[in-house]
Write an enzyme that holds these catalytic residues in place. Sequence first.
Site, PDB file in Angstrom:
ATOM      1  N   ARG A  23       0.863  -1.183   0.000  1.00 42.20           N
ATOM      2  CA  ARG A  23       0.000   0.000   0.000  1.00 42.20           C
ATOM      3  C   ARG A  23       0.895   1.227   0.000  1.00 42.20           C
ATOM      4  NH1 ARG A  23      -5.526  -0.298   2.411  1.00 42.20           N
ATOM      5  NH2 ARG A  23      -5.301  -2.407   1.711  1.00 42.20           N
ATOM      6  N   SER A 111      -8.264  -0.365  -1.110  1.00 37.75           N
ATOM      7  CA  SER A 111      -9.459  -0.558  -0.286  1.00 37.75           C
ATOM      8  C   SER A 111     -10.168   0.763   0.027  1.00 37.75           C
ATOM      9  CB  SER A 111      -9.065  -1.309   0.985  1.00 37.75           C
ATOM     10  OG  SER A 111     -10.193  -1.627   1.729  1.00 37.75           O
ATOM     11  N   HIS A 112     -10.180   1.169   1.296  1.00 34.59           N
ATOM     12  CA  HIS A 112     -10.941   2.352   1.728  1.00 34.59           C
ATOM     13  C   HIS A 112     -10.081   3.616   1.784  1.00 34.59           C
ATOM     14  CE1 HIS A 112      -8.884   0.652   5.156  1.00 34.59           C
ATOM     15  NE2 HIS A 112      -8.788   1.886   5.593  1.00 34.59           N
ATOM     16  N   LYS A 121      -3.052  -6.440  -3.425  1.00 39.68           N
ATOM     17  CA  LYS A 121      -3.261  -7.628  -2.600  1.00 39.68           C
ATOM     18  C   LYS A 121      -2.875  -8.836  -3.444  1.00 39.68           C
ATOM     19  CE  LYS A 121      -7.052  -5.664   0.076  1.00 39.68           C
ATOM     20  NZ  LYS A 121      -8.485  -5.700   0.415  1.00 39.68           N
ATOM     21  N   ASP A 245     -17.076  -1.375   1.937  1.00 42.48           N
ATOM     22  CA  ASP A 245     -15.867  -0.580   1.747  1.00 42.48           C
ATOM     23  C   ASP A 245     -15.518  -0.496   0.254  1.00 42.48           C
ATOM     24  OD1 ASP A 245     -14.586  -3.027   1.230  1.00 42.48           O
ATOM     25  OD2 ASP A 245     -12.750  -2.392   2.247  1.00 42.48           O
ATOM     26  N   ASP A 247     -13.444  -1.657  -1.915  1.00 46.19           N
ATOM     27  CA  ASP A 247     -13.246  -2.786  -2.822  1.00 46.19           C
ATOM     28  C   ASP A 247     -14.169  -3.955  -2.502  1.00 46.19           C
ATOM     29  OD1 ASP A 247     -11.760  -3.200  -0.482  1.00 46.19           O
ATOM     30  OD2 ASP A 247     -10.384  -4.580  -1.483  1.00 46.19           O
ATOM     31  N   ASP A 249     -14.759  -5.809   0.337  1.00 49.00           N
ATOM     32  CA  ASP A 249     -14.466  -6.953   1.202  1.00 49.00           C
ATOM     33  C   ASP A 249     -14.767  -6.692   2.681  1.00 49.00           C
ATOM     34  OD1 ASP A 249     -12.354  -5.303   1.718  1.00 49.00           O
ATOM     35  OD2 ASP A 249     -10.788  -6.699   1.088  1.00 49.00           O
ATOM     36  N   ARG A 250     -15.331  -5.520   2.999  1.00 54.56           N
ATOM     37  CA  ARG A 250     -15.719  -5.269   4.390  1.00 54.56           C
ATOM     38  C   ARG A 250     -17.144  -4.744   4.444  1.00 54.56           C
ATOM     39  NH1 ARG A 250     -13.185  -1.523   7.424  1.00 54.56           N
ATOM     40  NH2 ARG A 250     -12.330  -0.461   5.620  1.00 54.56           N
ATOM     41  N   HIS A 332     -14.404  -7.550   8.049  1.00 56.61           N
ATOM     42  CA  HIS A 332     -14.024  -8.650   7.145  1.00 56.61           C
ATOM     43  C   HIS A 332     -14.718  -9.897   7.698  1.00 56.61           C
ATOM     44  CE1 HIS A 332     -10.697  -6.912   4.811  1.00 56.61           C
ATOM     45  NE2 HIS A 332     -10.271  -6.321   5.905  1.00 56.61           N
TER      46      HIS A 332
HETATM   47 ZN   LIG Z   1     -11.303  -3.565   1.464  1.00 57.31          ZN
END
Ligand SMILES: [Zn+2]
Length: 459
Positions: A23, A111-112, A121, A245, A247, A249-250, A332
């Site tokens: 990141r 992500s966020h 990832k 979120d 992408d 995944d949350r 998650h």
């Molecule tokens: Zn995410």
Amino acid sequence: MVIRYNKYKMKLNRKIFREYDIRAVYEEDLKGDLPYYLGKGFGTFVKRSGRKNVCIGGDNRSTTPEIKDKLIKGILKTGCEVTDTEIVPTPVLYFALHNYGFDAGLMVTASHNPPEFNGVKMVVGNKSLYGKDIQNLADIIEKEDFETGKGQYLKKNVTPDYLRFMLGQFKFKKKLKVAIDTGNGTLGPTIVPLFEKLGIDFIPLYTDSDPTFPNHLPDPVVPENLKDLMKTVIDNKLDIGLGYDGDGDRLGVIDEKGSIMWGDMLLIIYAHEILQKSPGAKVVFDVKCSRALEEEIEKSGGIPIMWKTGHSLIEDKMHQENAPLGGELSGHLYFADNYYGFDDAVYASLRLLQILDSTGKKTSSLLEGVKRYHSTPEIRIEVPDEKKFAIVEDLKNLFTGKNNRISDIDGVKVFFPDGWALVRASNTQPALVVRVEAEDSDSLKKIREMFLATIDRFL
Ligand SMILES: [Zn+2]
């Protein structure tokens, strides 16, 4: 040796190779040739593990296509095959990996994080890369120790199969009234047609893809970001609000009364359901989760397993323990009973709707009878990356010396007769993360003040 990864001959910034992903701020560390060398490094890693078929996807950020193209060029140079799924949410890329049996996967996403960030990832052989593996990858790049070859490039639209899969898994008897907020992230264009096809009566908020995130950051565990979702649920008397979120995944959930249900409370709901079908099953959760989760898993005849925070780490532990359910406070959520065991917030939200549909209960009453502890939100204390781990180590020694019961699974969790306090080094930010939970508000205040004052002495 001088690293030739870009024309400025800057040294490889190892700091962007974090515990469970890469990141960085695009302008600082992802502009230029780094993604190309990262692709070569990843392809090399994949080839040396005896594999070669890589699938790749990316989120809706403006810098994603450029980073993804450079990664692809790098991977192809190692002789690996690359299948490009283009712009998809992270769970759709993971779905593709499992569904078609790719050897490895790459997801370009931050992500966020705010728009200036991006990241990667990585999955090899159905296991998310983390820790040592990510450092080994950085070593390969630093030494420019790359495999060579000529790979083939293919494109594949995987979304139709993902939608078909979900449609085959879920059927709802009742017309649940729902609001969804995808924060202008990557998920909107996937979830809107899916919810329509499932016959869910929903109000969409910020489901248009816009990588400037003009309404709020797509991070559904920051209460500020859930305000509009809460208001929509209350104003329209809806059954539930679902926040996702950037992408996908949350998951963050708002009950019909407008209250936030954190990841650990959602896990209680899922655990009740799964343990009824699979008595004695294990549930893996991270150190930040409430004591109430442990108690509820035990009451339902399951085995609670507390583990480290971080999606790769929880996923790995679930594999090892053969656990059908796992999750984190941060939203998650991982299902391995009827699904592939990765964190898919769409799947998790549909499982929740299914529970509402089959029990006929209100969202808030799914937690009836669960003991409510008092807790702080996550308290972030800014500390330079170079110092954060040493401070946690010092605190561990201090509390161990004071004869407290501690757990050092991840950071230090100190148990007191009336609650616990946790401090850990953030894996994604230069910060310490603190959380405190107690039986009542007085104990919470007491433990919180003592714990923060102790940390302050080490800053
Ligand atoms: Zn995410």
